[in-house]
Design an enzyme around this catalytic site. Structure first.
Site, short mmCIF file in Angstrom:
data_model
loop_
_atom_site.label_atom_id
_atom_site.label_comp_id
_atom_site.label_asym_id
_atom_site.label_seq_id
_atom_site.Cartn_x
_atom_site.Cartn_y
_atom_site.Cartn_z
N LEU A 26 0.90 -1.40 -0.07
CA LEU A 26 -0.15 0.06 0.32
C LEU A 26 0.92 1.31 0.02
CD1 LEU A 26 -2.98 1.01 0.14
CD2 LEU A 26 -1.88 1.21 2.58
N LYS A 27 0.87 1.84 -1.06
CA LYS A 27 0.93 4.23 -0.91
C LYS A 27 0.40 4.78 0.16
CE LYS A 27 3.83 7.21 -3.61
NZ LYS A 27 3.16 7.90 -2.60
N LEU A 28 0.98 4.72 0.95
CA LEU A 28 0.74 5.20 2.68
C LEU A 28 0.60 7.10 2.18
CD1 LEU A 28 2.39 3.61 5.14
CD2 LEU A 28 -0.12 3.34 4.69
N GLY A 162 -2.64 4.25 -3.95
CA GLY A 162 -2.48 3.79 -4.74
C GLY A 162 -1.80 2.21 -3.90
#
Length: 275
Positions: A26-28, A162
């Site tokens: 997961l893009k944080l 994203g």
């Protein structure tokens, strides 16, 4: 001790893919953070700004071994549990903010004085798992092998930022932007009006036809700027010291990353004119 982090590139056409030679994360939506414990715990942004004093609660509660440097993201979770960038920025600017910051580690650059950057990512992930225990102040990012397409669809359906796809055997490339790490952003699309432009630095004012939605600066090619400027001269309604305002005639499609609480678009990027 600060180490300049490895940076991402966009995946081709900003599209996810399935490849078991990559891990998927997961893009944080927060602030990149280097957590270093060489002589004591110190916190650095990606631009080598030390912010240790800004987050005493993290310094006191991130329990990593001496000689260890971690890479990750500093986030604040909203009421829905998702990273809230505006809340993160509010907490970043003031210790008086009641928002609770948390560090999410996704890589380990040094472990107990051993350099890790030349080891494969999957090996570094194994070391990261043993480097500290998860708590309310710090946790380790979870990942999958492959399955980028399905995971991206799930992330987008949940309104998250994203995903990141990283070669499982990649080394950590200090102070480099690398194609070994690829980001896929879950943009939203919208049609808007161009209702003005800045006189000095480039920027087109956007509107839904009733109220302003912010200024787009990114994605506009030089020939599109020139074509737009010629048409805009026929649509002027008024001018100020900094802006020229236009009739709401010209429409365009933009991609963006949601909205600020003010209703303004977050990070709008021009896609095309709508004829």
């Amino acid at each position: 001790m600060f180490i300049s982090p490895m940076l991402l590139e966009y995946a081709a056409d900003n599209k996810p893919f399935d490849n078991d030679n990559y891990i998927t994360e997961l893009k944080l939506d927060g602030i990149r953070l280097i957590v270093s414990n060489i002589d004591r715990v110190r916190l650095y942004t990606r631009h080598n700004n030390e912010i240790t004093a800004n987050f005493p609660e993290l310094v006191d509660n991130i329990d990593i071994p001496p000689g260890t440097i971690l890479d990750g993201e500093l986030i604040v979770a909203g009421s829905d549990g998702k990273p809230d960038f505006e809340a993160m920025m509010e907490r970043f600017k003031s210790k008086k903010s009641k928002h609770k910051a948390m560090f999410c580690a996704f890589d380990i650059i040094k472990y107990k004085n051993k350099d890790m950057h030349n080891l494969p990512l999957i090996t570094r992930k194994e070391a990261l798992e043993t480097s500290f225990s998860d708590s309310q102040y710090a946790a380790k990012s979870k990942y999958l092998l492959g399955r980028g397409t399905r995971y991206f669809d799930l992330v987008k359906s949940q309104g998250l930022e994203g995903i990141v796809l990283k070669e499982a055997q990649s080394k950590y490339e200090i102070d480099k932007r690398s194609s070994k790490w690829l980001k896929v952003i879950a943009y939203d699309m919208r049609e808007v009006y161009i209702v003005g432009y800045r006189k000095s630095e480039f920027g087109w004012l956007l509107s839904d036809g009733q109220r302003p939605l912010g200024i787009v600066e990114l994605g506009v090619k030089s020939h599109e700027r020139k074509a737009g400027f010629k048409v805009f001269q026929q649509l002027k309604t008024k001018e100020t010291k900094d802006m020229v305002y236009l009739k709401p005639i010209i429409r365009c499609q933009i991609k963006h990353r949601g909205y600020y609480k003010s209703g303004m678009l977050r990070l709008p990027v021009f896609e095309r004119f709508i004829v």
